[in-house]
Design a protein around this motif. Structure first.
Motif, PDB file in Angstrom:
ATOM      1  N   PHE A   5       2.217   0.389   8.676  1.00  0.00           N
ATOM      2  CA  PHE A   5       1.733  -0.870   8.124  1.00  0.00           C
ATOM      3  C   PHE A   5       2.542  -1.999   8.727  1.00  0.00           C
ATOM      4  N   GLY A   6       1.976  -3.187   8.733  1.00  0.00           N
ATOM      5  CA  GLY A   6       2.682  -4.351   9.220  1.00  0.00           C
ATOM      6  C   GLY A   6       1.918  -5.092  10.302  1.00  0.00           C
ATOM      7  N   GLN A   7       2.613  -6.019  10.920  1.00  0.00           N
ATOM      8  CA  GLN A   7       2.022  -6.929  11.893  1.00  0.00           C
ATOM      9  C   GLN A   7       1.472  -6.199  13.123  1.00  0.00           C
ATOM     10  N   ASN A   8       2.155  -5.153  13.589  1.00  0.00           N
ATOM     11  CA  ASN A   8       1.726  -4.456  14.799  1.00  0.00           C
ATOM     12  C   ASN A   8       0.937  -3.182  14.511  1.00  0.00           C
ATOM     13  N   ALA A   9       0.554  -2.972  13.261  1.00  0.00           N
ATOM     14  CA  ALA A   9      -0.203  -1.767  12.909  1.00  0.00           C
ATOM     15  C   ALA A   9      -1.637  -1.880  13.411  1.00  0.00           C
ATOM     16  N   PRO A  10      -2.144  -0.825  14.051  1.00  0.00           N
ATOM     17  CA  PRO A  10      -3.550  -0.854  14.478  1.00  0.00           C
ATOM     18  C   PRO A  10      -4.459  -0.697  13.267  1.00  0.00           C
ATOM     19  N   LYS A  11      -5.713  -1.062  13.428  1.00  0.00           N
ATOM     20  CA  LYS A  11      -6.666  -0.953  12.325  1.00  0.00           C
ATOM     21  C   LYS A  11      -6.993   0.498  12.005  1.00  0.00           C
ATOM     22  N   GLU A  12      -6.878   1.374  12.999  1.00  0.00           N
ATOM     23  CA  GLU A  12      -7.140   2.796  12.797  1.00  0.00           C
ATOM     24  C   GLU A  12      -5.833   3.566  12.908  1.00  0.00           C
ATOM     25  N   GLU A  13      -5.767   4.735  12.259  1.00  0.00           N
ATOM     26  CA  GLU A  13      -4.575   5.577  12.322  1.00  0.00           C
ATOM     27  C   GLU A  13      -4.294   5.988  13.765  1.00  0.00           C
ATOM     28  N   LEU A  14      -3.036   6.206  14.088  1.00  0.00           N
ATOM     29  CA  LEU A  14      -2.645   6.590  15.441  1.00  0.00           C
ATOM     30  C   LEU A  14      -2.960   8.051  15.749  1.00  0.00           C
ATOM     31  N   GLY A  15      -3.032   8.886  14.746  1.00  0.00           N
ATOM     32  CA  GLY A  15      -3.290  10.298  14.979  1.00  0.00           C
ATOM     33  C   GLY A  15      -2.061  11.068  15.429  1.00  0.00           C
ATOM     34  N   TRP A  16      -0.883  10.510  15.222  1.00  0.00           N
ATOM     35  CA  TRP A  16       0.343  11.214  15.589  1.00  0.00           C
ATOM     36  C   TRP A  16       0.557  12.388  14.646  1.00  0.00           C
ATOM     37  N   ASP A  55       0.818  -1.210   0.000  1.00  0.00           N
ATOM     38  CA  ASP A  55       0.000   0.000   0.000  1.00  0.00           C
ATOM     39  C   ASP A  55       0.851   1.259   0.000  1.00  0.00           C
ATOM     40  N   ILE A  56       2.135   1.128   0.322  1.00  0.00           N
ATOM     41  CA  ILE A  56       3.024   2.279   0.381  1.00  0.00           C
ATOM     42  C   ILE A  56       3.078   3.019  -0.957  1.00  0.00           C
ATOM     43  N   LYS A  57       2.811   2.319  -2.049  1.00  0.00           N
ATOM     44  CA  LYS A  57       2.860   2.983  -3.356  1.00  0.00           C
ATOM     45  C   LYS A  57       1.784   4.052  -3.498  1.00  0.00           C
ATOM     46  N   TYR A  58       0.790   4.047  -2.616  1.00  0.00           N
ATOM     47  CA  TYR A  58      -0.261   5.056  -2.657  1.00  0.00           C
ATOM     48  C   TYR A  58       0.034   6.255  -1.755  1.00  0.00           C
ATOM     49  N   TYR A  59       1.071   6.183  -0.935  1.00  0.00           N
ATOM     50  CA  TYR A  59       1.405   7.268  -0.024  1.00  0.00           C
ATOM     51  C   TYR A  59       2.054   8.401  -0.804  1.00  0.00           C
ATOM     52  N   LYS A  60       1.717   9.625  -0.478  1.00  0.00           N
ATOM     53  CA  LYS A  60       2.232  10.809  -1.179  1.00  0.00           C
ATOM     54  C   LYS A  60       2.982  11.712  -0.216  1.00  0.00           C
ATOM     55  N   ASN A  61       3.860  12.547  -0.756  1.00  0.00           N
ATOM     56  CA  ASN A  61       4.590  13.571   0.012  1.00  0.00           C
ATOM     57  C   ASN A  61       5.356  12.993   1.197  1.00  0.00           C
ATOM     58  N   LEU A  62       6.157  11.959   0.934  1.00  0.00           N
ATOM     59  CA  LEU A  62       6.912  11.298   2.001  1.00  0.00           C
ATOM     60  C   LEU A  62       8.235  11.995   2.280  1.00  0.00           C
ATOM     61  N   LYS A  63       8.595  12.022   3.552  1.00  0.00           N
ATOM     62  CA  LYS A  63       9.867  12.590   4.001  1.00  0.00           C
ATOM     63  C   LYS A  63      10.855  11.482   4.377  1.00  0.00           C
ATOM     64  N   GLN A  64      10.333  10.389   4.973  1.00  0.00           N
ATOM     65  CA  GLN A  64      11.181   9.315   5.475  1.00  0.00           C
ATOM     66  C   GLN A  64      10.385   8.021   5.503  1.00  0.00           C
ATOM     67  N   ILE A  65      11.070   6.895   5.271  1.00  0.00           N
ATOM     68  CA  ILE A  65      10.455   5.575   5.401  1.00  0.00           C
ATOM     69  C   ILE A  65      11.386   4.712   6.239  1.00  0.00           C
ATOM     70  N   SER A  66      10.807   3.953   7.173  1.00  0.00           N
ATOM     71  CA  SER A  66      11.569   3.004   7.972  1.00  0.00           C
ATOM     72  C   SER A  66      10.828   1.674   7.936  1.00  0.00           C
ATOM     73  N   VAL A  67      11.558   0.609   7.602  1.00  0.00           N
ATOM     74  CA  VAL A  67      10.945  -0.715   7.560  1.00  0.00           C
ATOM     75  C   VAL A  67      11.838  -1.718   8.268  1.00  0.00           C
ATOM     76  N   CYS A  68      11.223  -2.792   8.727  1.00  0.00           N
ATOM     77  CA  CYS A  68      11.956  -3.903   9.313  1.00  0.00           C
ATOM     78  C   CYS A  68      11.233  -5.175   8.905  1.00  0.00           C
ATOM     79  N   GLU A  69      11.557  -6.277   9.525  1.00  0.00           N
ATOM     80  CA  GLU A  69      11.012  -7.559   9.092  1.00  0.00           C
ATOM     81  C   GLU A  69       9.493  -7.681   9.218  1.00  0.00           C
ATOM     82  N   ARG A  70       8.861  -6.979  10.145  1.00  0.00           N
ATOM     83  CA  ARG A  70       7.421  -7.128  10.352  1.00  0.00           C
ATOM     84  C   ARG A  70       6.614  -5.845  10.209  1.00  0.00           C
ATOM     85  N   ASN A  71       7.258  -4.684  10.251  1.00  0.00           N
ATOM     86  CA  ASN A  71       6.539  -3.416  10.302  1.00  0.00           C
ATOM     87  C   ASN A  71       7.192  -2.359   9.425  1.00  0.00           C
TER      88      ASN A  71
END
Length: 96
Positions: A42-53, A13-29
């Motif tokens: 996104f990933g295994q520990n991602a909540p179903k709703e946005e965090l609102g950070w 789904d990351i291909k739909y994200y726009k105006n990115l400054k930084q990306i961090s990925v690991c084996e699950r998230n």
């Protein structure tokens, strides 16, 4: 941005994200920091709703969750706190 590999947790789904400054990925998230200071996770520990950070300056994905640093220097975390405390020797984590 493009994702590759298996897609059980929405990594492509990351291909739909726009105006990115930084990306961090690991084996699950993964976490993408947008130029407006918000994040997409996104990933295994991602909540179903946005965090609102908001007002985020740095963002990091770990196998057990997500860290972010606000412009004020506050550290935010979402994920498996028991795993983080055991693996990093932390006596306590402040989570939001």
């Amino acid at each position: 941005a493009e994702g590759c590999g298996k897609n059980p947790s929405g990594a492509h789904d990351i291909k739909y994200y726009k105006n990115l400054k930084q990306i961090s990925v690991c084996e699950r998230n993964g976490i993408a920091l947008k130029k407006d200071g918000t994040v997409k996770i996104f990933g295994q520990n991602a909540p179903k709703e946005e965090l609102g950070w908001t007002n985020i300056t740095k963002a990091f994905a770990t196998p057990s969750g997500f860290f972010a640093v606000t412009a004020e220097g506050k550290i935010l975390y979402h994920g498996d706190t028991e795993y983080m405390e055991q693996s990093n020797g932390a006596s306590a984590l402040i989570t939001e």
